[in-house]
Design an enzyme around this catalytic site. Structure first.
Site, mmCIF file in Angstrom:
data_model
loop_
_atom_site.group_PDB
_atom_site.id
_atom_site.type_symbol
_atom_site.label_atom_id
_atom_site.label_comp_id
_atom_site.label_asym_id
_atom_site.label_seq_id
_atom_site.Cartn_x
_atom_site.Cartn_y
_atom_site.Cartn_z
ATOM 1 N N TYR A 172 -10.523 14.736 -15.310
ATOM 2 C CA TYR A 172 -9.919 13.945 -14.892
ATOM 3 C C TYR A 172 -9.167 15.190 -13.645
ATOM 4 O O TYR A 172 -8.981 15.973 -13.448
ATOM 5 C CB TYR A 172 -8.635 14.233 -15.981
ATOM 6 C CG TYR A 172 -7.565 13.440 -15.724
ATOM 7 C CD1 TYR A 172 -6.858 12.466 -15.588
ATOM 8 C CD2 TYR A 172 -6.616 13.889 -14.418
ATOM 9 C CE1 TYR A 172 -6.731 11.401 -15.109
ATOM 10 C CE2 TYR A 172 -4.977 12.848 -13.922
ATOM 11 C CZ TYR A 172 -5.504 11.673 -14.716
ATOM 12 O OH TYR A 172 -3.807 10.693 -14.077
ATOM 13 N N TYR B 44 0.155 11.536 -16.667
ATOM 14 C CA TYR B 44 -0.302 11.405 -18.137
ATOM 15 C C TYR B 44 -0.815 13.215 -18.245
ATOM 16 O O TYR B 44 -0.459 14.487 -17.469
ATOM 17 C CB TYR B 44 -2.115 11.184 -18.204
ATOM 18 C CG TYR B 44 -3.208 11.788 -18.748
ATOM 19 C CD1 TYR B 44 -2.906 10.926 -19.847
ATOM 20 C CD2 TYR B 44 -4.778 11.917 -17.905
ATOM 21 C CE1 TYR B 44 -4.527 11.427 -21.012
ATOM 22 C CE2 TYR B 44 -5.395 12.032 -19.505
ATOM 23 C CZ TYR B 44 -4.825 11.792 -20.079
ATOM 24 O OH TYR B 44 -6.417 12.283 -21.062
ATOM 25 N N ASP C 214 0.586 -1.284 0.142
ATOM 26 C CA ASP C 214 0.057 -0.229 -0.228
ATOM 27 C C ASP C 214 0.995 1.242 0.363
ATOM 28 O O ASP C 214 1.963 1.423 0.830
ATOM 29 C CB ASP C 214 -0.669 0.136 1.066
ATOM 30 C CG ASP C 214 -2.052 1.177 0.690
ATOM 31 O OD1 ASP C 214 -2.034 2.037 0.087
ATOM 32 O OD2 ASP C 214 -3.752 0.792 1.340
HETATM 33 N N1 LIG Z 1 -5.028 3.707 -17.863
HETATM 34 C C1 LIG Z 1 -4.868 5.198 -18.986
HETATM 35 O O1 LIG Z 1 -5.237 6.220 -20.101
HETATM 36 C C2 LIG Z 1 -3.110 5.934 -18.073
HETATM 37 C C3 LIG Z 1 -2.715 7.058 -18.889
HETATM 38 C C4 LIG Z 1 -1.460 7.942 -18.462
HETATM 39 C C5 LIG Z 1 -1.050 7.245 -17.299
HETATM 40 N N2 LIG Z 1 -1.962 6.075 -16.647
HETATM 41 C C6 LIG Z 1 -1.004 5.782 -15.131
HETATM 42 O O2 LIG Z 1 -0.494 4.429 -15.382
HETATM 43 C C7 LIG Z 1 -0.768 4.208 -14.292
HETATM 44 C C8 LIG Z 1 -0.872 3.111 -14.093
HETATM 45 O O3 LIG Z 1 -2.280 2.860 -14.163
HETATM 46 P P1 LIG Z 1 -3.979 1.904 -15.030
HETATM 47 O O4 LIG Z 1 -4.363 3.292 -15.726
HETATM 48 O O5 LIG Z 1 -2.697 0.696 -15.739
HETATM 49 O O6 LIG Z 1 -4.250 1.161 -14.095
HETATM 50 P P2 LIG Z 1 -4.308 -0.341 -14.071
HETATM 51 O O7 LIG Z 1 -5.320 -0.541 -12.447
HETATM 52 O O8 LIG Z 1 -3.702 -0.992 -14.447
HETATM 53 O O9 LIG Z 1 -3.196 0.124 -12.116
HETATM 54 C C9 LIG Z 1 -3.397 1.055 -10.669
HETATM 55 C C10 LIG Z 1 -2.979 0.263 -10.333
HETATM 56 O O10 LIG Z 1 -2.454 1.293 -8.791
HETATM 57 C C11 LIG Z 1 -2.900 0.515 -7.721
HETATM 58 N N3 LIG Z 1 -3.082 1.330 -6.065
HETATM 59 C C12 LIG Z 1 -4.012 1.839 -6.372
HETATM 60 N N4 LIG Z 1 -3.366 2.219 -5.168
HETATM 61 C C13 LIG Z 1 -3.246 2.165 -4.434
HETATM 62 C C14 LIG Z 1 -1.711 2.294 -3.337
HETATM 63 N N5 LIG Z 1 -2.692 3.285 -2.277
HETATM 64 N N6 LIG Z 1 -0.752 1.686 -3.180
HETATM 65 C C15 LIG Z 1 -0.350 0.875 -4.090
HETATM 66 N N7 LIG Z 1 -1.385 0.365 -5.411
HETATM 67 C C16 LIG Z 1 -2.255 0.945 -5.449
HETATM 68 C C17 LIG Z 1 -4.237 -0.453 -8.551
HETATM 69 O O11 LIG Z 1 -4.863 -1.186 -7.443
HETATM 70 C C18 LIG Z 1 -4.214 -0.901 -9.726
HETATM 71 O O12 LIG Z 1 -3.030 -2.288 -9.619
HETATM 72 C C19 LIG Z 1 -1.082 5.196 -13.289
HETATM 73 O O13 LIG Z 1 -0.878 6.057 -12.341
HETATM 74 C C20 LIG Z 1 -1.605 5.769 -14.063
HETATM 75 O O14 LIG Z 1 -2.363 7.037 -13.359
HETATM 76 C C21 LIG Z 1 -3.060 5.956 -16.611
#
Ligand SMILES: NC(=O)c1ccc[n+]([C@@H]2O[C@H](COP(=O)([O-])OP(=O)(O)OC[C@H]3O[C@@H](n4cnc5c(N)ncnc54)[C@H](O)[C@@H]3O)[C@@H](O)[C@H]2O)c1
Length: 303
Positions: free
Chosen positions: A190, A180, A79
């Site tokens: 957002y 992002y 976490d």
């Molecule tokens: N999906 C998009 O459109 C997008 C675009 C740009 C950047 N991102 C970034 O990519 C990264 C991964 O996100 P994703 O979109 O692949 O989704 P994802 O759901 O695969 O990953 C997010 C993860 O964060 C974990 N998480 C949340 N709170 C947490 C905590 N307190 N401790 C540990 N883990 C925690 C969740 O359990 C999840 O596994 C993030 O930083 C997200 O902001 C996503």
């Protein structure tokens, strides 16, 4: 051939709890390049993730393009809201999803990696997690608590990970986080301070690159990814619209796949990127370069 060769390297990817996000795709790309993979999973999502793996529900998505399968050397509870176990309030420590997991803090994971693999056992650290409890609120309507929580989990956690894990990295080691474009341009919807958290994450990428570079010789970069319908992004609610809009207006009107980001991550983690640090690299089909939408009256050059 100039290949991305990560043989003999070990990666820790924070933020993998299913096969739909960037973390999972990055795990596959790094494994494909020869690295061994440990992940950090948020305790509330850990049971479901382990069940899916044990019941063989992810066999297809674990398959690597050139044969073999992605295997996780370790899955650590993490976490990222807590630097030490003592920082977690009693109600979290006593919660049934956390209780039996041992030390799930950032310090706890660093210690476990050291216990499991020794003093200098890591090469690559990926921060692929974010959470903003009020993400559906406009920034203007976000509470102080919600804003600070978004910053804490989505940005400060990266600072803490660089601090705790730098000492474990071998020569040539690197950190990478996922950001992002809402950090620098307005993306309506957002909210919850997530745009502020991403701005902090990107600014910290530069400062950490300098500080950790001088102290430990490691590299620190970020990828600014285009929208992907991951579990986290789907929670924001408007991800399909973001994907369609970006596709209609980006220089490349192809679908952005998680593996596009994963391949860039593998490059940035590899010795081929030895001179790249403090950078935010766009992997978004070029959308960030646009200043005007393609569709609609008065626009030119679109199709
Ligand atoms: N999906 C998009 O459109 C997008 C675009 C740009 C950047 N991102 C970034 O990519 C990264 C991964 O996100 P994703 O979109 O692949 O989704 P994802 O759901 O695969 O990953 C997010 C993860 O964060 C974990 N998480 C949340 N709170 C947490 C905590 N307190 N401790 C540990 N883990 C925690 C969740 O359990 C999840 O596994 C993030 O930083 C997200 O902001 C996503």
């Amino acid at each position: 051939m100039l290949a991305i060769d990560l043989a003999g390297k070990r990666a820790f990817i924070a933020g993998v709890a299913d096969d739909g996000g960037f973390g999972f795709a990055i795990a596959k790309a790094l494994a494909q390049a020869g690295a061994s993979i440990c992940v950090g999973t948020w305790p509330p999502a850990l049971n479901i993730f382990q069940n899916l793996l044990e019941r063989g529900k992810m066999v297809e998505s674990l398959r690597l393009p050139e044969g073999g399968s992605l295997e996780f050397e370790r899955i650590y509870p993490l976490d990222a809201a807590f630097d030490t176990l003592e920082d977690a309030p009693a109600e979290i420590r006593e919660n049934k999803r956390y209780k039996e997991r041992g030390d799930f803090s950032i310090q706890g994971v660093a210690r476990r990696i050291q216990e499991d693999f020794g003093e200098k056992a890591l090469d690559i650290v990926i921060h692929s997690l974010a959470n903003g409890p009020e993400v559906k609120n406009a920034l203007l309507d976000t509470s102080r608590k919600g804003y600070l929580e978004a910053l804490s989990v989505s940005a400060y956690s990266n600072v803490a990970m660089v601090r705790q894990l730098s000492p474990l990295l071998r020569a040539g080691g690197s950190f990478l986080s996922l950001t992002y474009m809402a950090s620098e341009r307005v993306i309506p919807g957002y909210g919850g301070g997530m745009s502020s958290a991403k701005a902090a994450l990107e600014s910290d990428t530069r400062t950490l690159a300098f500080e950790a570079g001088r102290r430990s010789g490691v590299r620190v970069n970020a990828i600014s990814a285009g929208p992907l319908a991951s579990r986290a992004a789907s929670a924001i609610g408007l991800i399909q619209r973001m994907i369609e809009y970006t596709r209609a207006n980006a220089p490349l009107s192809r679908e952005l796949e998680a593996r596009d980001v994963a391949h860039a991550a593998a490059f940035l983690a590899s010795p081929l990127a030895a001179g790249i640090t403090g950078s935010v690299v766009y992997v978004d089909n070029g959308y960030h370069a646009m200043g005007m939408g393609v569709e609609g009256p008065g626009t030119i050059g679109g199709s």
